[in-house]
Design a protein around this motif. Structure first.
Motif, mmCIF file in Angstrom:
data_model
loop_
_atom_site.group_PDB
_atom_site.id
_atom_site.type_symbol
_atom_site.label_atom_id
_atom_site.label_comp_id
_atom_site.label_asym_id
_atom_site.label_seq_id
_atom_site.Cartn_x
_atom_site.Cartn_y
_atom_site.Cartn_z
ATOM 1 N N TRP A 22 0.797 -1.229 0.000
ATOM 2 C CA TRP A 22 0.000 0.000 0.000
ATOM 3 C C TRP A 22 0.829 1.278 0.000
ATOM 4 O O TRP A 22 0.433 2.285 -0.548
ATOM 5 N N ARG A 68 -10.672 2.628 13.284
ATOM 6 C CA ARG A 68 -9.474 2.901 12.495
ATOM 7 C C ARG A 68 -8.241 2.513 13.299
ATOM 8 O O ARG A 68 -7.935 3.120 14.317
ATOM 9 N N PHE A 69 -7.541 1.493 12.817
ATOM 10 C CA PHE A 69 -6.380 0.940 13.499
ATOM 11 C C PHE A 69 -5.334 2.014 13.802
ATOM 12 O O PHE A 69 -4.818 2.097 14.917
ATOM 13 N N VAL A 70 -4.990 2.821 12.810
ATOM 14 C CA VAL A 70 -3.922 3.816 12.968
ATOM 15 C C VAL A 70 -4.269 4.852 14.031
ATOM 16 O O VAL A 70 -3.406 5.286 14.796
ATOM 17 N N LEU A 71 -5.517 5.257 14.105
ATOM 18 C CA LEU A 71 -5.944 6.265 15.084
ATOM 19 C C LEU A 71 -6.285 5.664 16.438
ATOM 20 O O LEU A 71 -6.425 6.389 17.417
ATOM 21 N N ASN A 72 -6.509 4.353 16.476
ATOM 22 C CA ASN A 72 -6.947 3.654 17.676
ATOM 23 C C ASN A 72 -8.258 4.241 18.200
ATOM 24 O O ASN A 72 -8.438 4.455 19.395
ATOM 25 N N CYS A 121 3.239 13.205 2.442
ATOM 26 C CA CYS A 121 2.869 12.111 1.542
ATOM 27 C C CYS A 121 2.326 12.658 0.226
ATOM 28 O O CYS A 121 1.965 13.823 0.111
ATOM 29 N N ASP A 167 -12.350 12.880 9.612
ATOM 30 C CA ASP A 167 -11.694 12.379 8.402
ATOM 31 C C ASP A 167 -11.668 13.480 7.346
ATOM 32 O O ASP A 167 -12.704 14.063 7.015
#
Length: 186
Positions: A22, A68-72, A121, A167
């Motif tokens: 990704w 959301r995994f990244v934000l927990n 990014c 988001d």
């Protein structure tokens, strides 16, 4: 004042730090615009971001909730997904809307193109408005544990204003729709 046409950053070297299906992370040794040495990290995305605001005839929209995994943390968003580079963003938008909500739309409008976090990014996205909706069965991916809820568009707008939706694609999309309403375009 006219913006410069040439890049004021000079790259002395680059090194791949991390790579997966990704993203890719590269570290650059640079000379910054002030002429001083430094480093810069760039996250390259291998997909474009896609977002869809689905609006029915009564001005209801559909939000997708997921952890959301990244934000927990748990987040409410418009239907979103990744579009492999070199493929049609609209076709991906149609697929994502069906996967996440079970909806198909007969009318599609491109609302916005967006850079998501251009300081670190190169992720680029497309946001669409989907109208003329028909309900079918959702087809979520196995990595998605989703809750879909239909809300009045005014409620989604309030959620943005009250920081319940954070988001960036969702915020951009919802504010764009609200602006179109105020301008009498929608």
């Amino acid at each position: 004042m006219q913006h410069p046409e040439e890049n004021p950053w000079r790259t002395n070297s680059e090194k791949d730090i991390y790579d997966n299906p990704w993203i890719n992370l590269t570290e650059y040794q640079v000379i910054n615009p002030a002429g001083k040495p430094g480093i810069y990290g760039k996250v390259h995305f291998k997909n474009m971001a896609i977002g869809v605001v689905a609006l029915d005839e009564e001005m209801n929209t559909y939000l997708v909730g997921q952890y959301r995994f990244v934000l927990n943390q748990y987040c409410w968003e418009i239907p979103e997904g990744g579009c492999p580079l070199g493929t049609d963003p609209l076709e991906t938008a149609k697929r994502e809307l069906l996967e996440e909500t079970g909806l198909k739309a007969s009318r599609w409008t491109e609302l916005q193109q967006i850079h998501l976090s251009n300081s670190v990014c190169d992720e680029f996205g497309f946001i669409y408005l989907a109208q003329g909706l028909q309900q079918f069965e959702p087809e979520p991916e196995d990595t998605e544990q989703l809750i879909t809820k239909k809300v009045p568009f005014a409620e989604a707008y309030r959620m943005v204003c009250d920081n319940e939706i954070t988001d960036s694609i969702s915020i951009t999309a919802i504010l764009k729709i609200r602006l179109m309403q105020l301008e009498g375009i929608l």
